[in-house]
Design a protein around this motif. Sequence first.
Motif, PDB file in Angstrom:
ATOM      1  N   UNK A 149      -5.649  64.512   2.609  1.00 31.75           N
ATOM      2  CA  UNK A 149      -6.284  63.401   1.897  1.00 31.75           C
ATOM      3  C   UNK A 149      -7.571  63.861   1.234  1.00 31.75           C
ATOM      4  N   UNK A 150      -7.883  63.224   0.105  1.00 29.73           N
ATOM      5  CA  UNK A 150      -9.174  63.448  -0.533  1.00 29.73           C
ATOM      6  C   UNK A 150      -9.896  62.105  -0.631  1.00 29.73           C
ATOM      7  N   UNK A 151     -11.195  62.145  -0.459  1.00 28.49           N
ATOM      8  CA  UNK A 151     -12.030  60.963  -0.613  1.00 28.49           C
ATOM      9  C   UNK A 151     -12.887  61.162  -1.845  1.00 28.49           C
ATOM     10  N   UNK A 152     -12.806  60.202  -2.764  1.00 27.95           N
ATOM     11  CA  UNK A 152     -13.528  60.277  -4.029  1.00 27.95           C
ATOM     12  C   UNK A 152     -14.768  59.401  -3.914  1.00 27.95           C
ATOM     13  N   UNK A 153     -15.946  59.980  -4.105  1.00 23.66           N
ATOM     14  CA  UNK A 153     -17.201  59.242  -4.054  1.00 23.66           C
ATOM     15  C   UNK A 153     -17.679  59.030  -5.490  1.00 23.66           C
ATOM     16  N   UNK A 154     -17.912  57.777  -5.850  1.00 25.94           N
ATOM     17  CA  UNK A 154     -18.253  57.434  -7.225  1.00 25.94           C
ATOM     18  C   UNK A 154     -19.205  56.244  -7.263  1.00 25.94           C
ATOM     19  N   UNK A 155     -19.875  56.081  -8.410  1.00 25.54           N
ATOM     20  CA  UNK A 155     -20.795  54.965  -8.616  1.00 25.54           C
ATOM     21  C   UNK A 155     -20.016  53.781  -9.173  1.00 25.54           C
ATOM     22  N   UNK A 156     -20.237  52.608  -8.567  1.00 29.34           N
ATOM     23  CA  UNK A 156     -19.561  51.400  -9.017  1.00 29.34           C
ATOM     24  C   UNK A 156     -20.556  50.252  -8.967  1.00 29.34           C
ATOM     25  N   UNK A 157     -20.999  49.794 -10.116  1.00 31.42           N
ATOM     26  CA  UNK A 157     -21.938  48.685 -10.250  1.00 31.42           C
ATOM     27  C   UNK A 157     -23.200  48.899  -9.416  1.00 31.42           C
ATOM     28  N   UNK A 158     -23.774  50.075  -9.524  1.00 28.64           N
ATOM     29  CA  UNK A 158     -25.046  50.365  -8.892  1.00 28.64           C
ATOM     30  C   UNK A 158     -24.972  50.795  -7.440  1.00 28.64           C
ATOM     31  N   UNK A 159     -23.796  50.822  -6.846  1.00 25.25           N
ATOM     32  CA  UNK A 159     -23.685  51.301  -5.473  1.00 25.25           C
ATOM     33  C   UNK A 159     -22.597  52.367  -5.404  1.00 25.25           C
ATOM     34  N   UNK A 160     -22.575  53.079  -4.302  1.00 32.17           N
ATOM     35  CA  UNK A 160     -21.628  54.180  -4.146  1.00 32.17           C
ATOM     36  C   UNK A 160     -20.408  53.689  -3.374  1.00 32.17           C
ATOM     37  N   UNK A 176     -30.389  77.888  -1.221  1.00 31.41           N
ATOM     38  CA  UNK A 176     -29.660  78.943  -0.538  1.00 31.41           C
ATOM     39  C   UNK A 176     -30.057  78.961   0.938  1.00 31.41           C
ATOM     40  N   UNK A 177     -29.055  79.160   1.783  1.00 27.08           N
ATOM     41  CA  UNK A 177     -29.326  79.382   3.205  1.00 27.08           C
ATOM     42  C   UNK A 177     -28.372  80.458   3.716  1.00 27.08           C
ATOM     43  N   UNK A 178     -28.390  80.733   5.016  1.00 33.41           N
ATOM     44  CA  UNK A 178     -27.608  81.854   5.532  1.00 33.41           C
ATOM     45  C   UNK A 178     -26.097  81.633   5.474  1.00 33.41           C
ATOM     46  N   UNK A 179     -25.616  80.396   5.483  1.00 31.72           N
ATOM     47  CA  UNK A 179     -24.177  80.136   5.381  1.00 31.72           C
ATOM     48  C   UNK A 179     -23.692  80.100   3.937  1.00 31.72           C
ATOM     49  N   UNK A 180     -24.569  80.054   2.997  1.00 33.66           N
ATOM     50  CA  UNK A 180     -24.201  79.979   1.586  1.00 33.66           C
ATOM     51  C   UNK A 180     -25.195  79.134   0.820  1.00 33.66           C
ATOM     52  N   UNK A 181     -25.300  77.886   1.176  1.00 36.28           N
ATOM     53  CA  UNK A 181     -26.256  77.014   0.518  1.00 36.28           C
ATOM     54  C   UNK A 181     -25.829  75.562   0.574  1.00 36.28           C
ATOM     55  N   UNK A 182     -26.668  74.711  -0.002  1.00 42.96           N
ATOM     56  CA  UNK A 182     -26.363  73.285  -0.102  1.00 42.96           C
ATOM     57  C   UNK A 182     -26.725  72.801  -1.499  1.00 42.96           C
ATOM     58  N   UNK A 183     -26.029  71.767  -1.917  1.00 47.27           N
ATOM     59  CA  UNK A 183     -26.284  71.136  -3.210  1.00 47.27           C
ATOM     60  C   UNK A 183     -26.815  69.737  -2.949  1.00 47.27           C
ATOM     61  N   UNK A 184     -27.891  69.406  -3.639  1.00 49.25           N
ATOM     62  CA  UNK A 184     -28.433  68.043  -3.597  1.00 49.25           C
ATOM     63  C   UNK A 184     -27.985  67.332  -4.867  1.00 49.25           C
ATOM     64  N   UNK A 185     -27.457  66.125  -4.706  1.00 48.14           N
ATOM     65  CA  UNK A 185     -26.983  65.341  -5.847  1.00 48.14           C
ATOM     66  C   UNK A 185     -28.074  64.417  -6.352  1.00 48.14           C
ATOM     67  N   UNK A 186     -27.855  63.834  -7.527  1.00 45.13           N
ATOM     68  CA  UNK A 186     -28.871  62.994  -8.159  1.00 45.13           C
ATOM     69  C   UNK A 186     -29.131  61.700  -7.396  1.00 45.13           C
ATOM     70  N   UNK A 187     -28.176  61.209  -6.634  1.00 47.31           N
ATOM     71  CA  UNK A 187     -28.384  60.029  -5.803  1.00 47.31           C
ATOM     72  C   UNK A 187     -28.759  60.501  -4.401  1.00 47.31           C
ATOM     73  N   UNK A 188     -29.971  60.217  -3.988  1.00 44.33           N
ATOM     74  CA  UNK A 188     -30.468  60.742  -2.725  1.00 44.33           C
ATOM     75  C   UNK A 188     -29.857  60.061  -1.510  1.00 44.33           C
ATOM     76  N   UNK A 189     -29.133  58.989  -1.698  1.00 45.77           N
ATOM     77  CA  UNK A 189     -28.445  58.335  -0.589  1.00 45.77           C
ATOM     78  C   UNK A 189     -27.225  59.144  -0.144  1.00 45.77           C
ATOM     79  N   UNK A 190     -26.746  60.032  -0.996  1.00 44.50           N
ATOM     80  CA  UNK A 190     -25.584  60.854  -0.666  1.00 44.50           C
ATOM     81  C   UNK A 190     -26.010  62.060   0.160  1.00 44.50           C
ATOM     82  N   UNK A 191     -25.137  62.523   1.031  1.00 45.58           N
ATOM     83  CA  UNK A 191     -25.485  63.700   1.844  1.00 45.58           C
ATOM     84  C   UNK A 191     -25.488  64.978   1.006  1.00 45.58           C
ATOM     85  N   UNK A 192     -26.092  66.014   1.542  1.00 48.71           N
ATOM     86  CA  UNK A 192     -26.068  67.322   0.889  1.00 48.71           C
ATOM     87  C   UNK A 192     -24.661  67.895   0.986  1.00 48.71           C
TER      88      UNK A 192
END
Length: 167
Positions: free
Chosen positions: A78-89, A129-145
């Motif tokens: 399964x895949x879970x798609x995270x998207x913006x819908x009317x101002x909320x995720x 960058x970190x020792x496992x590879x790294x993390x990405x921060x998204x433009x919406x700070x409510x979302x996890x890294x």
Amino acid sequence: MKKIISHIIAYFYFLNFKNSSFSKKKKKAIKGEKYITRKKKKEVSTKNDLIVFNDEKGMICFSIKIDSLYYIESDTNYITIFYANQGKIDKFLVRSSLKMVLEKNKDENLVRCHHSYIVNFKKVNLYKKDKEGGVIELSDYALPSIPVSKSYIENILQKFQIQLNNN
């Protein structure tokens, strides 16, 4: 009664065909007159900004504009798609794989960063960058890294390099 109705219907079809543009062109061609047909202009296809998600059987079950998509997370089948819908995720669950998503959608903004993640590069703010590879921060700070594995670091860094060269 049925015969009369069928004759009336046939007469209306005849009148409709007689007055159609095809019939007028045919009459002019028979008379030897020239007529000019306008060629329809081909519409310039703009870049398709929809991302289409098919299930495992190939049926379309969800589509979204690339500007609304944040990331896609995979969990076995399964895949879970995270998207913006009317101002909320919001999120949407589809029985599919990340590989199938990338094969069906050839958008350069969809970047695989981990065995279980695809991110929309338009929504990426930074990479740490970190020792496992790294993390990405998204433009919406409510979302996890989003984690970046060592095997996909080159994809992410190359994408950042392309963005730097374009600016």
